[in-house]
Motif scaffolding. Structure first.
Motif, PDB file in Angstrom:
ATOM      1  N   ASN B  60       0.788  -1.279   0.079  1.00 34.85           N
ATOM      2  CA  ASN B  60       0.246   0.037  -0.095  1.00 34.85           C
ATOM      3  C   ASN B  60       0.911   1.219  -0.020  1.00 34.85           C
ATOM      4  O   ASN B  60       1.561   1.467   1.093  1.00 34.85           O
ATOM      5  N   HIS B  61       0.966   1.921  -1.182  1.00 37.15           N
ATOM      6  CA  HIS B  61       1.584   3.148  -1.291  1.00 37.15           C
ATOM      7  C   HIS B  61       1.856   4.061  -0.178  1.00 37.15           C
ATOM      8  O   HIS B  61       2.813   4.612   0.434  1.00 37.15           O
ATOM      9  N   TYR B  62       0.408   4.162   0.358  1.00 35.53           N
ATOM     10  CA  TYR B  62       0.534   5.279   1.522  1.00 35.53           C
ATOM     11  C   TYR B  62       1.077   4.823   2.917  1.00 35.53           C
ATOM     12  O   TYR B  62       1.526   5.643   3.551  1.00 35.53           O
ATOM     13  N   ARG B  63       0.989   3.334   3.165  1.00 34.91           N
ATOM     14  CA  ARG B  63       1.420   2.967   4.277  1.00 34.91           C
ATOM     15  C   ARG B  63       2.856   3.111   4.327  1.00 34.91           C
ATOM     16  O   ARG B  63       3.600   2.826   5.417  1.00 34.91           O
ATOM     17  N   GLY B  65       4.427   5.361   3.249  1.00 36.29           N
ATOM     18  CA  GLY B  65       5.077   6.793   3.281  1.00 36.29           C
ATOM     19  C   GLY B  65       5.041   7.459   1.697  1.00 36.29           C
ATOM     20  O   GLY B  65       5.369   8.583   1.762  1.00 36.29           O
ATOM     21  N   TYR B  66       4.388   6.833   0.697  1.00 32.00           N
ATOM     22  CA  TYR B  66       4.320   7.396  -0.430  1.00 32.00           C
ATOM     23  C   TYR B  66       3.283   8.180  -0.515  1.00 32.00           C
ATOM     24  O   TYR B  66       2.145   7.567  -1.019  1.00 32.00           O
ATOM     25  N   ARG B  67       3.319   9.492  -0.314  1.00 33.26           N
ATOM     26  CA  ARG B  67       2.045  10.088  -0.289  1.00 33.26           C
ATOM     27  C   ARG B  67       1.984  11.021  -1.483  1.00 33.26           C
ATOM     28  O   ARG B  67       0.896  11.644  -1.982  1.00 33.26           O
ATOM     29  N   ASN B  69       1.590  10.840  -5.307  1.00 36.33           N
ATOM     30  CA  ASN B  69       1.493  10.044  -6.474  1.00 36.33           C
ATOM     31  C   ASN B  69       0.890  10.911  -7.553  1.00 36.33           C
ATOM     32  O   ASN B  69      -0.204  11.470  -7.494  1.00 36.33           O
ATOM     33  N   HIS B 116       5.925   8.013  -8.047  1.00 33.80           N
ATOM     34  CA  HIS B 116       5.507   8.114  -6.648  1.00 33.80           C
ATOM     35  C   HIS B 116       6.509   8.209  -5.676  1.00 33.80           C
ATOM     36  O   HIS B 116       7.864   7.777  -5.888  1.00 33.80           O
ATOM     37  N   LYS B 118       7.790   9.982  -1.428  1.00 33.46           N
ATOM     38  CA  LYS B 118       7.425  10.201  -0.084  1.00 33.46           C
ATOM     39  C   LYS B 118       7.316  11.863   0.292  1.00 33.46           C
ATOM     40  O   LYS B 118       6.796  12.157   1.313  1.00 33.46           O
TER      41      LYS B 118
END
Lengths: 147, 163
Positions: B60-63, B65-67, B69, B116, B118
């Motif tokens: 999961n990108h967000y999990r 830390g990739y906020r 996108n 993507h 952070k």
């Protein structure tokens, strides 16, 4: 998430073997017991750090069809238009984006004829033009999100 | 490659995920009522033919830390697009890269690359890397960020067994 979790995530993004005891093979590569690998994977999936783990199937190769489409929804009608689009079960994703073309959605169907029908219905119901952008070509990617 | 009923059963049994047991292909085989060797043979074949893109973990990108996108879109010469697309796909921060049709005059872009990162600073660097790579082949570009996810059900293929 500790360093071992990170190592597992980074390793398994690259791929997973198809053989008798694949987890054992991976656990040897990572230097942890197989049981620990399985337990940590389960936890990463349960807590949502991993969205999924398994084979990624190619929709078109299975006979299905996919397209990316966009629409210019006037601001006053935005929510209404988004709702009309979301009602179609064939719409898999729908994102608001910062552009005149402010709604971007993926249509996935079991046949390519059906894509055209869905687009036509969306145009009729929203009275807006759908910009259809099916892929002409897909380029191989090597994404690696470092955990 | 033509898929038969057994292949479709394997797809049905694995599209939500691979079993988390020591011998996952045996577990799938047992559910379908064929041998593990047959599951291994068929899945290897599907992977060789691109039906299975790969077997992997999807974070999961967000999990992680990739906020940030972004969908970067570029207007490049059709003549060079395949060469450029292949190069862009090699960048480790690009998750999808496609040639798509233009809709002139409003939409002049034909090369799409999802990136993507952070931090906002990092995504700017990524866009610079892309800009430099495409150089004078790019006549213009834009970056669209998602401001809201309105629907995300995924591409689960239903009723594939009966298809």
């Amino acid at each position: 998430m500790d360093d071992t979790d990170k190592a597992i995530i980074n390793y398994l993004q690259k791929g997973f073997p198809i053989c008798e005891s694949p987890y054992q093979l991976v656990s040897e590569q990572l230097g942890i017991p197989e049981a620990e690998l399985l337990q940590r994977l389960q936890k990463l999936l349960d807590e949502g750090t991993l969205s999924r783990f398994g084979p990624m199937y190619h929709a078109e190769a299975m006979g299905g069809a996919l397209t990316l489409a966009a629409i210019k929804a006037p601001e006053q009608q935005f929510d209404e238009i988004a709702e009309i689009i979301n009602r179609f079960p064939e719409v898999a994703h729908n994102y608001q984006r910062n552009h005149d073309l402010n709604l971007w959605f993926v249509i996935a169907t079991e046949s390519s004829d059906r894509i055209q029908e869905v687009i036509q219905s969306i145009e009729e119901q929203t009275r807006l033009q759908v910009y259809n952008m099916p892929k002409c070509k897909e380029y191989f990617v090597q994404l690696q999100l470092e955990a | 490659m033509k898929l038969d009923a057994v292949d479709r059963e394997i797809i049905q049994q694995t599209q939500a995920g691979l079993p988390l047991v020591s011998k996952p292909y045996h577990a799938i085989a047992e559910k379908i009522g064929i041998t593990a060797q047959e599951v291994i043979r068929r899945m290897t074949c599907m992977q060789e033919h691109g039906i299975i893109r790969r077997i992997a973990a999807i974070p999961n990108h967000y999990r992680l830390g990739y906020r940030f996108n972004g969908m970067t879109v570029w207007d490049v010469d059709d003549q060079y697009i395949d060469e450029l697309g292949a190069k862009v796909g090699q960048l480790t921060f690009v998750s999808h890269c496609y040639h798509r049709p233009r809709h002139l005059p409003e939409w002049p872009y034909n090369l799409f690359a999802m990136v993507h990162s952070k931090t906002e600073q990092e995504i700017k660097i990524q866009i610079d890397v892309l800009s430099e790579m495409l150089g004078s082949y790019s006549r213009g570009h834009d970056v669209l960020y998602s401001t809201r996810i309105l629907k995300k059900t995924g591409l689960r293929i239903k009723n594939y067994v009966s298809a």
